[in-house]
Design a protein around this motif. Structure first.
Motif, PDB file in Angstrom:
ATOM      1  N   GLY A  29       0.817  -1.205   0.000  1.00  0.00           N
ATOM      2  CA  GLY A  29       0.000   0.000   0.000  1.00  0.00           C
ATOM      3  C   GLY A  29       0.843   1.244   0.000  1.00  0.00           C
ATOM      4  O   GLY A  29       0.556   2.218  -0.687  1.00  0.00           O
ATOM      5  N   PHE A  30       1.976   1.195   0.768  1.00  0.00           N
ATOM      6  CA  PHE A  30       2.876   2.354   0.816  1.00  0.00           C
ATOM      7  C   PHE A  30       3.493   2.604  -0.542  1.00  0.00           C
ATOM      8  O   PHE A  30       3.531   3.734  -1.020  1.00  0.00           O
ATOM      9  CB  PHE A  30       3.963   2.106   1.861  1.00  0.00           C
ATOM     10  N   VAL A  31       3.970   1.525  -1.173  1.00  0.00           N
ATOM     11  CA  VAL A  31       4.611   1.661  -2.483  1.00  0.00           C
ATOM     12  C   VAL A  31       3.629   2.189  -3.505  1.00  0.00           C
ATOM     13  O   VAL A  31       3.900   3.115  -4.258  1.00  0.00           O
ATOM     14  CB  VAL A  31       5.201   0.318  -2.939  1.00  0.00           C
ATOM     15  N   PHE A  32       2.410   1.595  -3.500  1.00  0.00           N
ATOM     16  CA  PHE A  32       1.415   2.033  -4.484  1.00  0.00           C
ATOM     17  C   PHE A  32       1.034   3.486  -4.247  1.00  0.00           C
ATOM     18  O   PHE A  32       0.928   4.274  -5.195  1.00  0.00           O
ATOM     19  CB  PHE A  32       0.179   1.154  -4.405  1.00  0.00           C
ATOM     20  N   SER A  33       0.821   3.847  -2.968  1.00  0.00           N
ATOM     21  CA  SER A  33       0.419   5.225  -2.698  1.00  0.00           C
ATOM     22  C   SER A  33       1.525   6.193  -3.068  1.00  0.00           C
ATOM     23  O   SER A  33       1.284   7.274  -3.567  1.00  0.00           O
ATOM     24  CB  SER A  33       0.039   5.394  -1.224  1.00  0.00           C
ATOM     25  N   LYS A  34       2.798   5.764  -2.827  1.00  0.00           N
ATOM     26  CA  LYS A  34       3.933   6.621  -3.166  1.00  0.00           C
ATOM     27  C   LYS A  34       4.021   6.805  -4.674  1.00  0.00           C
ATOM     28  O   LYS A  34       4.224   7.908  -5.174  1.00  0.00           O
ATOM     29  CB  LYS A  34       5.220   6.003  -2.626  1.00  0.00           C
ATOM     30  N   GLU A  35       3.833   5.698  -5.398  1.00  0.00           N
ATOM     31  CA  GLU A  35       3.880   5.788  -6.858  1.00  0.00           C
ATOM     32  C   GLU A  35       2.755   6.654  -7.378  1.00  0.00           C
ATOM     33  O   GLU A  35       2.929   7.475  -8.274  1.00  0.00           O
ATOM     34  CB  GLU A  35       3.810   4.384  -7.462  1.00  0.00           C
ATOM     35  N   ASN A  36       1.550   6.472  -6.804  1.00  0.00           N
ATOM     36  CA  ASN A  36       0.419   7.268  -7.256  1.00  0.00           C
ATOM     37  C   ASN A  36       0.651   8.745  -6.958  1.00  0.00           C
ATOM     38  O   ASN A  36       0.351   9.606  -7.757  1.00  0.00           O
ATOM     39  CB  ASN A  36      -0.862   6.785  -6.557  1.00  0.00           C
ATOM     40  N   ARG A  37       1.232   8.986  -5.743  1.00  0.00           N
ATOM     41  CA  ARG A  37       1.463  10.362  -5.351  1.00  0.00           C
ATOM     42  C   ARG A  37       2.462  11.031  -6.281  1.00  0.00           C
ATOM     43  O   ARG A  37       2.391  12.211  -6.540  1.00  0.00           O
ATOM     44  CB  ARG A  37       1.986  10.387  -3.906  1.00  0.00           C
ATOM     45  N   GLN A  38       3.393  10.264  -6.801  1.00  0.00           N
ATOM     46  CA  GLN A  38       4.442  10.844  -7.629  1.00  0.00           C
ATOM     47  C   GLN A  38       4.141  10.718  -9.127  1.00  0.00           C
ATOM     48  O   GLN A  38       5.008  10.925  -9.929  1.00  0.00           O
ATOM     49  CB  GLN A  38       5.777  10.169  -7.307  1.00  0.00           C
ATOM     50  N   ASP A  39       2.929  10.368  -9.460  1.00  0.00           N
ATOM     51  CA  ASP A  39       2.593  10.199 -10.869  1.00  0.00           C
ATOM     52  C   ASP A  39       1.505  11.185 -11.279  1.00  0.00           C
ATOM     53  O   ASP A  39       0.424  10.804 -11.703  1.00  0.00           O
ATOM     54  CB  ASP A  39       2.150   8.757 -11.141  1.00  0.00           C
ATOM     55  N   TYR A  40       1.801  12.463 -11.095  1.00  0.00           N
ATOM     56  CA  TYR A  40       0.874  13.494 -11.544  1.00  0.00           C
ATOM     57  C   TYR A  40       1.681  14.724 -11.922  1.00  0.00           C
ATOM     58  O   TYR A  40       2.894  14.797 -11.670  1.00  0.00           O
ATOM     59  CB  TYR A  40      -0.157  13.824 -10.460  1.00  0.00           C
ATOM     60  N   ASN A  41       1.023  15.684 -12.520  1.00  0.00           N
ATOM     61  CA  ASN A  41       1.690  16.917 -12.936  1.00  0.00           C
ATOM     62  C   ASN A  41       1.320  18.047 -11.983  1.00  0.00           C
ATOM     63  O   ASN A  41       0.164  18.198 -11.607  1.00  0.00           O
ATOM     64  CB  ASN A  41       1.285  17.276 -14.365  1.00  0.00           C
ATOM     65  N   ILE A  42       2.307  18.829 -11.628  1.00  0.00           N
ATOM     66  CA  ILE A  42       2.069  19.935 -10.705  1.00  0.00           C
ATOM     67  C   ILE A  42       1.577  21.167 -11.458  1.00  0.00           C
ATOM     68  O   ILE A  42       0.925  22.038 -10.897  1.00  0.00           O
ATOM     69  CB  ILE A  42       3.351  20.260  -9.898  1.00  0.00           C
ATOM     70  N   ALA A  43       1.885  21.241 -12.756  1.00  0.00           N
ATOM     71  CA  ALA A  43       1.466  22.389 -13.573  1.00  0.00           C
ATOM     72  C   ALA A  43       1.735  22.071 -15.042  1.00  0.00           C
ATOM     73  O   ALA A  43       2.399  21.079 -15.373  1.00  0.00           O
ATOM     74  CB  ALA A  43       2.210  23.652 -13.159  1.00  0.00           C
ATOM     75  N   THR A  44       1.232  22.928 -15.911  1.00  0.00           N
ATOM     76  CA  THR A  44       1.582  22.871 -17.339  1.00  0.00           C
ATOM     77  C   THR A  44       2.022  24.262 -17.771  1.00  0.00           C
ATOM     78  O   THR A  44       1.548  25.280 -17.256  1.00  0.00           O
ATOM     79  CB  THR A  44       0.406  22.417 -18.214  1.00  0.00           C
ATOM     80  N   VAL A  45       2.953  24.295 -18.722  1.00  0.00           N
ATOM     81  CA  VAL A  45       3.429  25.550 -19.306  1.00  0.00           C
ATOM     82  C   VAL A  45       3.171  25.470 -20.808  1.00  0.00           C
ATOM     83  O   VAL A  45       3.780  24.670 -21.503  1.00  0.00           O
ATOM     84  CB  VAL A  45       4.929  25.763 -19.051  1.00  0.00           C
ATOM     85  N   ASN A  46       2.234  26.278 -21.285  1.00  0.00           N
ATOM     86  CA  ASN A  46       1.804  26.201 -22.691  1.00  0.00           C
ATOM     87  C   ASN A  46       1.452  24.763 -23.073  1.00  0.00           C
ATOM     88  O   ASN A  46       1.757  24.296 -24.170  1.00  0.00           O
ATOM     89  CB  ASN A  46       2.898  26.734 -23.616  1.00  0.00           C
ATOM     90  N   GLY A  47       0.807  24.062 -22.146  1.00  0.00           N
ATOM     91  CA  GLY A  47       0.376  22.689 -22.396  1.00  0.00           C
ATOM     92  C   GLY A  47       1.439  21.632 -22.134  1.00  0.00           C
ATOM     93  O   GLY A  47       1.139  20.442 -22.168  1.00  0.00           O
ATOM     94  N   VAL A  48       2.668  22.055 -21.884  1.00  0.00           N
ATOM     95  CA  VAL A  48       3.759  21.110 -21.597  1.00  0.00           C
ATOM     96  C   VAL A  48       3.773  20.834 -20.095  1.00  0.00           C
ATOM     97  O   VAL A  48       3.780  21.759 -19.287  1.00  0.00           O
ATOM     98  CB  VAL A  48       5.122  21.661 -22.049  1.00  0.00           C
TER      99      VAL A  48
END
Length: 359
Positions: A29-48
């Motif tokens: 659960g820790f590994v999965f939650s850590k992976e999920n937590r680190q698999d998103y974008n904090i922002a986009t710059v001109n769509g990047v």
């Protein structure tokens, strides 16, 4: 009795299995939650996209700077609550998040410029990791085949990022200088005139004559007997020099291998000056003055100042620094361009994840 023991044994094994499964569930659960937590974008710059791991690296890079800021300005002490405690209306956690986001946007804009110039092809975080894996695999194969490689045997993620970005920015500057930003003589001179009071001041330096006498043995180790003898010789020479004879005349009565050399000490590197007794003594000498017997790094020195160029002695001429002016002109042009592109960029923040992020 045996049956009772076996019963206890069965219960013991069953208990261990339950504990093992529970631990594995927690770990998984820790590994999965850590992976999920680190698999998103904090922002986009001109769509990047700016991946959260890019944001985390910027957070890490700013920790020392932000910590020092709060310690120096508010005398804040390190504690478990440091990052969430308000100091004079500022909260360390919010300050570092803002600075990390600004750095991420700047880096992503520079990567976008590099892609436009054909220097980088994939500027996503996923693409970067793929490139890192490929490069390390290439190095591993080269070593196995007894081929020469330059740099580390294997790149860490941080080291490879620094390598890719520094080389990418340099290549972009070279391309733009050869095309859109190629300066003519008039542009360079105009740049020089506006920056000479800041960038092209004559650096403080002192030209000296010096006598150097080592007291290290043939294996470059300290020899106390040699040190005592060397100090006596240098003290004797200094007495004669202060009485009016030249350094050249003084060394004639010393070891035949001792010579008078001419040395220029530049004081642009303040860390070096702070660590060097010779440099500290040299910078305070006026023309014609002699420094006492100075010890540094297994040697004794006697120094006589020939010329002391102070920091405020004036600007260097355009012809003297033309190569530096060209480099500074391009660096300045690049910084202005990046700043302009950042101001024009459409930045969309993942507000929920940004708000939830905690140190």
């Amino acid at each position: 009795m045996a049956r009772k023991f076996n019963s206890y044994k069965q219960w013991y094994i069953a208990g261990i299995m339950v504990l093992f499964v529970s631990v594995m569930i927690v770990i998984t659960g820790f590994v999965f939650s850590k992976e999920n937590r680190q698999d998103y974008n904090i922002a986009t710059v001109n769509g990047v996209q700016i991946h959260v791991n890019e944001f985390l690296k910027a957070i890490q890079a700013n920790k020392v700077q932000v910590t020092d800021y709060f310690q120096n300005k508010y005398k804040a002490q390190q504690s478990d609550s440091f990052w969430s405690t308000p100091y004079g209306g500022e909260i360390p956690q919010e300050v570092i998040k803002k600075k990390a986001l600004e750095d991420c946007v700047s880096i992503k804009v520079q990567q976008m410029i590099a892609k436009e110039q054909g220097v980088m092809s994939d500027i996503s975080y996923k693409g970067f990791l793929k490139s890192l894996k490929t490069e390390n695999h290439r190095r591993e194969r080269a070593i196995k085949n007894s081929q020469v490689i330059f740099g580390p045997v294997q790149y860490t993620e941080d080291a490879y990022f620094e390598y890719v970005m520094s080389n990418g920015v340099l290549e972009v500057k070279n391309k733009l200088m050869e095309n859109d930003w190629k300066p003519d003589e008039q542009q360079l001179k105009q740049f020089y005139e506006t920056k000479k009071s800041i960038l092209y001041q004559a650096m403080p330096s002192v030209k000296v004559q010096q006598i150097t006498l080592s007291f290290l043995d043939e294996g470059w180790n300290l020899d106390e007997q040699l040190k005592t003898e060397a100090k006596q010789k240098m003290d004797s020479a200094l007495t004669k020099i202060l009485s009016g004879i030249s350094l050249e005349q003084a060394v004639k009565e010393m070891d035949k291998n001792v010579q008078v050399t001419e040395q220029l000490y530049s004081f642009s590197n303040y860390i070096h000056v702070a660590r060097s007794p010779v440099a500290q003594a040299v910078q305070n000498l006026g023309q014609g003055e002699v420094g006492g017997v100075i010890e540094e790094n297994g040697c004794f020195y006697i120094i006589k100042c020939i010329e002391n160029v102070k920091a405020d002695s004036g600007e260097l001429s355009f012809d003297e620094v033309k190569d530096h002016v060209i480099k500074d002109y391009i660096d300045n042009k690049y910084e202005e361009y990046v700043h302009k592109r950042i101001l024009e960029a459409e930045i969309i923040l993942n507000e929920e994840e940004y708000r939830k992020f905690e140190m």
